[in-house]
Design a protein around this motif. Sequence first.
Motif, PDB file in Angstrom:
ATOM      1  N   THR A   1       0.219   7.078  -8.240  1.00 33.78           N
ATOM      2  CA  THR A   1      -0.345   7.385  -6.939  1.00 33.78           C
ATOM      3  C   THR A   1      -0.098   6.223  -5.989  1.00 33.78           C
ATOM      4  OG1 THR A   1      -2.382   7.870  -5.701  1.00 33.78           O
ATOM      5  CG2 THR A   1      -2.609   6.510  -7.672  1.00 33.78           C
TER       6      THR A   1
ATOM      7  N   ASP B   1       0.804  -1.223   0.000  1.00 34.54           N
ATOM      8  CA  ASP B   1       0.000   0.000   0.000  1.00 34.54           C
ATOM      9  C   ASP B   1       0.839   1.276   0.000  1.00 34.54           C
ATOM     10  OD1 ASP B   1      -2.342  -1.453   0.001  1.00 34.54           O
ATOM     11  OD2 ASP B   1      -2.500  -1.484   2.183  1.00 34.54           O
TER      12      ASP B   1
ATOM     13  N   GLN C   1      -2.348   5.284  -4.064  1.00 39.80           N
ATOM     14  CA  GLN C   1      -3.679   4.744  -3.817  1.00 39.80           C
ATOM     15  C   GLN C   1      -4.062   3.592  -4.731  1.00 39.80           C
ATOM     16  OE1 GLN C   1      -4.919   5.982  -1.063  1.00 39.80           O
ATOM     17  NE2 GLN C   1      -3.172   7.378  -1.072  1.00 39.80           N
TER      18      GLN C   1
END
Length: 249
Positions: free
Chosen positions: A160, A143, A162
């Motif tokens: 990103t 993550d 995310q």
Amino acid sequence: MIGLVLAAGAGRRLRPLTDKLPKALVPIVPGVTVLDLTLANYAAVGITEIAIVVGYAAGTVEARVKDFETQYGVRLELVHNDKGEIWNNAYSLWCARDHLRYGVLLANGDTVHPASVQQALLDAREDDRRIILALDTEKPLADEEMKVICSDATGVERITKQLDPATATGEYIGLTLIEPAAAADLTSALEQTWQRDPHLYYEDAYQLLIDQGFRIDTVSVGRTDWVEIDNHADLARARAIVQRRPTTR
């Protein structure tokens, strides 16, 4: 082309080592810091004009400028970020906007990597490439990593933290080649990004450029031994990497 190092952050997750030092000056092995390694890498690929963005504990970097210049055969210029302790690195890179017109080989000040990464970026230059990211396509992702989706046909589509790791092509490792032709567009994107939210990353400015139709390319660094130092576990990995090398200077 010049070198550019972002070294303005406070490195709070490395305390107490960063109580009085920026991350870039935390010793990895005796006498060797991330900044030592990065400056040596630039010199190894023939880049001797280098700007360093400083903020937190800037005086500790200033005090070592002459020694760094003598040791690595480089000329250093410090760029001061007055928000280094409280804002993120989109603003930090924007502080160095006047240097982008020369073309820069950018390195985050907390990434341990070999000079082969800088060389791979330089070797990937082509007339139609304006921004090139160094990408690790081998490392298993989680993550926290700055993940990238890209293809040869389209260049970078998403960048990103995310992203679902399963969908990512690889991890951006904190080094970018920025050609002079990208300077104006990137400066504008960086300004829009930190004005929108000063806690955003410069990678968010990259995404803004992509969304505006600007192509960003990548180069794979293969099975490269590297680490981004965010915490004490990362520092231990950096020490292991440096100790495995034949030399550290």
